[in-house]
Scaffold this motif. Structure first.
Motif, mmCIF file in Angstrom:
data_model
loop_
_atom_site.group_PDB
_atom_site.id
_atom_site.type_symbol
_atom_site.label_atom_id
_atom_site.label_comp_id
_atom_site.label_asym_id
_atom_site.label_seq_id
_atom_site.Cartn_x
_atom_site.Cartn_y
_atom_site.Cartn_z
ATOM 1 N N CYS A 116 1.050 -1.249 0.160
ATOM 2 C CA CYS A 116 -0.247 -0.198 0.100
ATOM 3 C C CYS A 116 0.566 1.500 0.018
ATOM 4 O O CYS A 116 1.899 1.224 0.840
ATOM 5 C CB CYS A 116 -1.106 0.070 1.375
ATOM 6 N N CYS A 119 -0.409 2.951 3.542
ATOM 7 C CA CYS A 119 0.232 2.577 5.076
ATOM 8 C C CYS A 119 1.534 1.691 4.861
ATOM 9 O O CYS A 119 1.668 0.973 5.823
ATOM 10 C CB CYS A 119 -1.017 2.609 5.764
ATOM 11 N N CYS A 156 -6.687 -2.065 -0.541
ATOM 12 C CA CYS A 156 -5.995 -2.627 1.340
ATOM 13 C C CYS A 156 -6.486 -2.964 1.779
ATOM 14 O O CYS A 156 -7.717 -2.646 2.699
ATOM 15 C CB CYS A 156 -4.943 -1.195 1.698
ATOM 16 N N CYS A 159 -6.419 0.037 5.361
ATOM 17 C CA CYS A 159 -6.676 1.195 5.271
ATOM 18 C C CYS A 159 -7.875 1.717 4.007
ATOM 19 O O CYS A 159 -8.309 3.124 3.425
ATOM 20 C CB CYS A 159 -5.645 2.448 5.311
HETATM 21 ZN ZN LIG Z 1 -3.070 0.520 3.343
#
Ligand SMILES: [Zn+2]
Length: 179
Positions: A116, A119, A156, A159
């Motif tokens: 990601c 994050c 993701c 997140c």
């Molecule tokens: Zn993420």
């Protein structure tokens, strides 16, 4: 590796596509050597069940590693980058160049993974059994096509940021066999 074979590999390197990983030695050679001519960033992190070594025959590139004490190598002509078993790694060319990959003749399972941008969590991965009769690029294109066509896979889990799909047309790859 004989000198003649390596010269042949260099002479024909222009025919190879990004991350094609075309085997260039007889099938029973251990380790086998795979050749790519990379122009674009590798569109995934590759995981190899066994150790692999990358070497630059021309050009230069960064090799990004994860789960490693060293997270980035700059690879210039003649450099070798040792990637321990299971370490996700991604090649990002600085300039177009031919990369060699050394792998065991029986390299086990391989995988493609994405992380990601927001994050840094792992977004998704696909794994497959390496098969010496199947060009690795066919596995790469299948994994990228699956990932691109599946928005849930690209979301993701941590997140919920949606990872962009991969512009497969930008890579000089065969069409995916299955999506
Ligand atoms: Zn993420």
């Amino acid at each position: 590796m004989t000198r003649r074979r390596m010269i042949n590999a260099l002479a024909s390197a222009g025919e190879f596509g990004d991350y094609e990983d075309a085997a260039v030695l007889p099938a029973d050679t251990d380790p086998q050597v795979y050749l790519s001519r990379n122009r674009l960033p590798q569109p995934f992190h590759l995981l190899c069940e066994k150790d692999t070594v990358l070497s630059a025959l021309s050009g230069s590139a960064y090799v990004h590693l994860r789960d490693s004490s060293v997270l980035r190598f700059r690879m210039e002509i003649g450099d070798h980058v040792y990637v321990p078993a299971g370490t996700p790694h991604r090649i990002v060319p600085v300039e177009e160049g031919v990369t060699l990959r050394y792998l065991s003749r029986n390299p086990g399972r391989h995988g493609a993974a994405w992380y990601c941008a927001a994050c840094d969590a792992e977004v998704h991965r696909y794994e497959w059994q390496h098969d010496n009769d199947t060009p690795p690029v066919q596995q790469y294109v299948a994994a990228c096509a699956r990932f691109t066509s599946d928005e849930a896979a690209r979301t993701c889990p941590k997140c919920a940021t949606v990872h962009p799909g991969i512009d497969l047309a930008a890579y000089n790859w065969p069409a995916p066999a299955t999506v």
